[in-house]
Design a protein around this motif. Structure first.
Motif, mmCIF file in Angstrom:
data_model
loop_
_atom_site.group_PDB
_atom_site.id
_atom_site.type_symbol
_atom_site.label_atom_id
_atom_site.label_comp_id
_atom_site.label_asym_id
_atom_site.label_seq_id
_atom_site.Cartn_x
_atom_site.Cartn_y
_atom_site.Cartn_z
ATOM 1 N N ASP A 186 -6.474 5.883 16.334
ATOM 2 C CA ASP A 186 -6.851 6.065 14.931
ATOM 3 C C ASP A 186 -5.784 5.393 14.079
ATOM 4 O OD1 ASP A 186 -7.579 6.818 12.425
ATOM 5 O OD2 ASP A 186 -7.373 8.976 12.752
ATOM 6 N N LEU A 187 -6.082 4.202 13.543
ATOM 7 C CA LEU A 187 -5.107 3.409 12.790
ATOM 8 C C LEU A 187 -5.112 3.717 11.298
ATOM 9 C CD1 LEU A 187 -5.484 -0.069 14.530
ATOM 10 C CD2 LEU A 187 -3.783 1.705 14.943
ATOM 11 N N SER A 188 -5.766 4.824 10.914
ATOM 12 C CA SER A 188 -5.714 5.194 9.501
ATOM 13 C C SER A 188 -4.307 5.626 9.107
ATOM 14 C CB SER A 188 -6.710 6.318 9.206
ATOM 15 O OG SER A 188 -6.397 7.484 9.957
ATOM 16 N N SER A 189 -3.483 5.935 10.090
ATOM 17 C CA SER A 189 -2.062 6.157 9.850
ATOM 18 C C SER A 189 -1.295 5.592 11.036
ATOM 19 C CB SER A 189 -1.756 7.642 9.665
ATOM 20 O OG SER A 189 -1.855 8.335 10.888
ATOM 21 N N VAL A 190 -0.091 5.101 10.768
ATOM 22 C CA VAL A 190 0.751 4.514 11.808
ATOM 23 C C VAL A 190 2.158 5.088 11.682
ATOM 24 C CG1 VAL A 190 -0.556 2.358 12.016
ATOM 25 C CG2 VAL A 190 1.284 2.534 10.329
ATOM 26 N N ARG B 99 23.315 3.023 20.871
ATOM 27 C CA ARG B 99 24.208 3.941 20.163
ATOM 28 C C ARG B 99 23.658 4.256 18.777
ATOM 29 N NH1 ARG B 99 25.914 6.388 23.819
ATOM 30 N NH2 ARG B 99 27.392 7.403 22.397
ATOM 31 N N SER B 100 22.349 4.490 18.723
ATOM 32 C CA SER B 100 21.705 4.832 17.456
ATOM 33 C C SER B 100 20.610 5.852 17.719
ATOM 34 C CB SER B 100 21.109 3.584 16.790
ATOM 35 O OG SER B 100 20.120 2.996 17.617
ATOM 36 N N ALA B 101 20.238 6.565 16.679
ATOM 37 C CA ALA B 101 19.126 7.507 16.741
ATOM 38 C C ALA B 101 17.882 6.843 16.167
ATOM 39 C CB ALA B 101 19.469 8.775 15.968
ATOM 40 N N MET B 102 16.724 7.420 16.466
ATOM 41 C CA MET B 102 15.470 6.836 15.997
ATOM 42 C C MET B 102 14.880 7.691 14.885
ATOM 43 S SD MET B 102 13.537 4.254 16.358
ATOM 44 C CE MET B 102 14.077 3.625 17.963
ATOM 45 N N ALA B 103 14.585 7.027 13.763
ATOM 46 C CA ALA B 103 13.913 7.692 12.638
ATOM 47 C C ALA B 103 12.466 7.244 12.592
ATOM 48 C CB ALA B 103 14.614 7.359 11.328
ATOM 49 N N ARG B 104 11.584 8.177 12.243
ATOM 50 C CA ARG B 104 10.151 7.866 12.237
ATOM 51 C C ARG B 104 9.556 8.244 10.894
ATOM 52 N NH1 ARG B 104 7.641 11.124 16.600
ATOM 53 N NH2 ARG B 104 8.586 9.543 17.935
ATOM 54 N N ILE B 105 8.763 7.323 10.338
ATOM 55 C CA ILE B 105 8.065 7.546 9.076
ATOM 56 C C ILE B 105 6.575 7.405 9.333
ATOM 57 C CG2 ILE B 105 7.759 6.777 6.696
ATOM 58 C CD1 ILE B 105 10.808 5.592 8.472
ATOM 59 N N VAL B 106 5.772 8.353 8.874
ATOM 60 C CA VAL B 106 4.317 8.270 8.985
ATOM 61 C C VAL B 106 3.786 7.571 7.734
ATOM 62 C CG1 VAL B 106 2.166 9.541 9.255
ATOM 63 C CG2 VAL B 106 4.260 10.376 10.352
ATOM 64 N N VAL B 107 3.035 6.469 7.939
ATOM 65 C CA VAL B 107 2.564 5.649 6.823
ATOM 66 C C VAL B 107 1.043 5.611 6.816
ATOM 67 C CG1 VAL B 107 2.527 3.320 5.858
ATOM 68 C CG2 VAL B 107 4.634 4.223 6.830
ATOM 69 N N ASN B 108 0.466 5.843 5.653
ATOM 70 C CA ASN B 108 -0.986 5.732 5.504
ATOM 71 C C ASN B 108 -1.410 4.275 5.661
ATOM 72 O OD1 ASN B 108 -3.510 5.235 3.688
ATOM 73 N ND2 ASN B 108 -3.520 7.430 4.103
ATOM 74 N N ASN B 109 -2.506 4.059 6.423
ATOM 75 C CA ASN B 109 -2.926 2.679 6.732
ATOM 76 C C ASN B 109 -4.430 2.524 6.562
ATOM 77 O OD1 ASN B 109 -2.488 0.005 7.623
ATOM 78 N ND2 ASN B 109 -3.098 0.552 9.698
ATOM 79 N N ASP B 110 -4.959 3.090 5.477
ATOM 80 C CA ASP B 110 -6.406 3.019 5.250
ATOM 81 C C ASP B 110 -6.906 1.584 5.133
ATOM 82 O OD1 ASP B 110 -6.689 5.749 5.331
ATOM 83 O OD2 ASP B 110 -6.438 6.011 3.169
ATOM 84 N N LYS B 111 -6.079 0.697 4.591
ATOM 85 C CA LYS B 111 -6.504 -0.700 4.412
ATOM 86 C C LYS B 111 -6.218 -1.568 5.628
ATOM 87 C CE LYS B 111 -5.924 -0.614 -0.611
ATOM 88 N NZ LYS B 111 -5.263 -1.251 -1.788
ATOM 89 N N LEU C 221 -3.358 -2.792 6.730
ATOM 90 C CA LEU C 221 -2.319 -3.815 6.579
ATOM 91 C C LEU C 221 -1.208 -3.663 7.616
ATOM 92 C CD1 LEU C 221 -1.874 -3.885 2.689
ATOM 93 C CD2 LEU C 221 -2.978 -5.610 4.119
ATOM 94 N N TRP C 222 -0.924 -2.434 7.996
ATOM 95 C CA TRP C 222 0.230 -2.159 8.854
ATOM 96 C C TRP C 222 -0.212 -2.173 10.310
ATOM 97 C CZ3 TRP C 222 4.329 -2.599 5.934
ATOM 98 C CH2 TRP C 222 4.210 -2.320 4.576
ATOM 99 N N ARG C 223 -0.033 -3.322 10.923
ATOM 100 C CA ARG C 223 -0.454 -3.502 12.316
ATOM 101 C C ARG C 223 0.698 -3.187 13.261
ATOM 102 N NH1 ARG C 223 -5.154 -6.764 12.664
ATOM 103 N NH2 ARG C 223 -5.833 -7.499 10.600
ATOM 104 N N PRO C 224 0.424 -2.481 14.337
ATOM 105 C CA PRO C 224 1.493 -2.199 15.309
ATOM 106 C C PRO C 224 2.180 -3.483 15.772
ATOM 107 C CG PRO C 224 -0.428 -0.851 15.774
ATOM 108 C CD PRO C 224 -0.844 -1.810 14.685
ATOM 109 N N GLY C 225 3.512 -3.445 15.815
ATOM 110 C CA GLY C 225 4.318 -4.603 16.180
ATOM 111 C C GLY C 225 4.874 -5.353 14.996
#
Length: 521
Positions: A364-368, A415-427, A429-433
């Motif tokens: 479901d790519l409505s959010s990434v 030597r870093s931590a991972m931060a995650r942001i949930v982004v709305n992708n109704d249009k 535009l935000w393709r994985p990769g």
């Protein structure tokens, strides 16, 4: 013996001509030696009136000073390189000194063209700038000059009024100078694409910039597996297809499914027989024909048949299948578990697949998710719940979100931590990769005065915006504070409510370059 009459007449004519020549020379000499360049014709007339009897001091005591405020011509240059303002015998030289110190007014008084002891004059200077209240300077003796009590801030573009008192007489002078100023009408600004804005309060945040990448939302991504072995008879979906929940993706032929369905059918038949037997034995027992024991045995057999039928049905439900209504017992339809897009397909028609093979991936790519590594230095200011702005590196696109997760462990290699942001992708535009830049809002503060970041220009060694005052635009050197990419805090140089060139302000800077504005003292 008397001289002839014509000779006497000639001598008289020569005498008249000589007197006229001497008078003309005297007039020319007096004009050349009169005070020059002060731009105050009224001052000179007042000086002449004083010599004739009289009213000089009274005229200068007039607080309106209208004649003196109308300075038009450029004042003469004094011995110290400043502007020499004269009124009859009295004069004062105004300089702005800034060698090794902050710019300051230094005044040098004169009487009859000679330096006058500085303690014999009391001077007050009023400085007026565009769009700002008047600033009054007081002066104190220092060495051979009078020093102003405040800094003369840049730019040195203002109107100056000087009021001096010496020997009981009051003198008033004035001049104007413009610097870093250009005149442009509203029509000219509109034609050049310059937009005006008003300085005022704004929310400014401190941001941390991270490099990240768009990924699938794993909470909305499903691997589709058949859960039983079989032979692929039909593939109904391909990678990139948008599917709905329950839509058929592929059809398999499975002997294991046939066995399960057969088991269910047999259990249903046994259950039907057991119910019939129980109903008969119950009737016979109620009529006192058969013993109660037979009825109880029949009821137990019926309950066992119910359990067998329920177990067989649950096995099929686990496989996502129900008995075919007269169809093939081996037909198994593999269906989409969610609405989404088929992002991967790993099956072909005629292929034999195992029960744990992932044949499709539906997402479901409505959010990434946008994931970005956070260095050790930034971990102190990056936390769950903070606002974040995601900007695409390859094209113009911005999305807003919040940090949903920061990993508790550091990567061994990075030597870093991972931060995650949930982004709305109704249009879409935000393709994985897709590589992105993440701006994390570490802190947000309301500031009383701020300007648009794009409005600030470099001029000399200043950071300026161009204030709008009637048809004039003048550089305002700023003392800047915090910034967040959209706004910059103004600590000094511009007040709330002042208008300035916000968009395309570089046009104003270019106009100043054409005008060849100089640093005038």
């Amino acid at each position: 013996m008397n001289e002839p009459k014509p000779k006497k007449q000639m001598l008289a004519i020569v005498a008249v001509l000589a007197a006229g020549f001497l008078l003309g020379a005297a007039i020319l000499t007096s004009e050349k030696t009169a005070p020059a360049g002060d731009g105050h014709g009224e001052h000179q007339e007042a000086a002449h009136d004083d010599e004739k009897g009289g009213q000089h001091a009274d005229e200068h005591d007039d607080e309106d000073g209208e004649a003196h405020d109308e300075a038009r011509a450029e004042p003469a240059k004094g011995p110290h390189g400043g502007k020499l303002l004269r009124d009859g015998r009295y004069a004062v030289e105004v300089t702005i000194f800034e060698t090794g110190v902050e710019p300051q007014f230094r005044l040098y008084p004169y009487l009859d063209g000679k330096s006058l002891p500085v303690d014999q004059s009391q001077v007050e200077l009023t400085l007026e700038r565009l769009g700002q209240p008047a600033q009054v300077f007081k002066f104190e003796k220092e060495k051979d000059y009078l020093k102003g009590d405040a800094v003369v801030v840049e730019p040195h573009s203002f109107a100056v009024k000087v009021r001096a008192v010496h020997d009981g007489k009051t003198y008033q002078f004035g001049y104007e100078q413009a610097e870093a100023r250009v005149a442009m009408t509203d029509a000219q600004l509109q034609g050049a694409g310059v937009e005006l804005a008003t300085a005022g309060p704004a929310m400014i945040g401190t941001t941390v910039s991270l490099l990240g990448e768009v990924r699938y939302n794993s909470d909305r991504t499903v691997q589709v597996v058949p859960r039983l072995a079989g032979l692929v008879e039909l593939v109904a979906a391909n990678a990139g297809d948008r599917v709905r929940k329950g839509q058929v993706l592929a059809v398999l032929s499975s002997q294991a499914l046939a066995d399960q369905r057969t088991e269910l059918l047999a259990a249903q038949r046994r259950l039907a027989l057991a119910r019939t037997t129980y109903e008969r034995e119950k009737t016979l027992w109620e009529e006192k024909i058969s013993p109660e024991q037979d009825m109880l045995q029949a009821r137990a057999a019926m309950q066992e048949a119910e359990i067998d039928a329920l177990s067989a049905r649950q096995k099929l439900a686990t496989l996502g299948s129900v008995p075919g209504g007269g169809g093939s017992l081996t037909r198994y339809e593999l269906r989409a578990p969610i609405d989404g897009v088929v992002t991967e397909k790993r099956v072909s028609m005629g292929e034999s697949v195992k029960e744990d093979a992932a044949l499709f991936t539906v997402s479901d790519l409505s959010s990434v998710w946008v994931e970005a590594p956070v260095s050790v230095q930034d971990l102190a200011v990056v936390a769950t719940g903070q606002k974040a702005s995601v900007r695409a590196n390859a094209f113009e696109a911005v999305a807003e979100g919040r940090i949903a997760y920061v990993s508790a462990l550091m990567g061994e290699q990075t030597r870093s931590a991972m931060a995650r942001i949930v982004v709305n992708n109704d249009k879409g535009l935000w393709r994985p990769g897709l590589p992105v830049t993440v701006e994390v809002l570490a802190d947000e503060t309301q500031v009383p005065v701020a300007v648009a970041a794009d409005a600030i220009q470099d001029l000399r060694d200043w950071k300026v915006v161009f204030g709008r005052y009637d048809d004039a635009l003048e550089a305002r050197p700023l003392e800047l504070g915090r910034r967040d990419g959209r706004h910059v805090e103004v600590l000094g140089g511009l007040r709330a409510g002042e208008r300035y060139a916000a968009k395309n302000s570089f046009v104003i800077k270019a106009e100043l370059g054409k005008a060849g504005a100089s640093h005038d003292h």
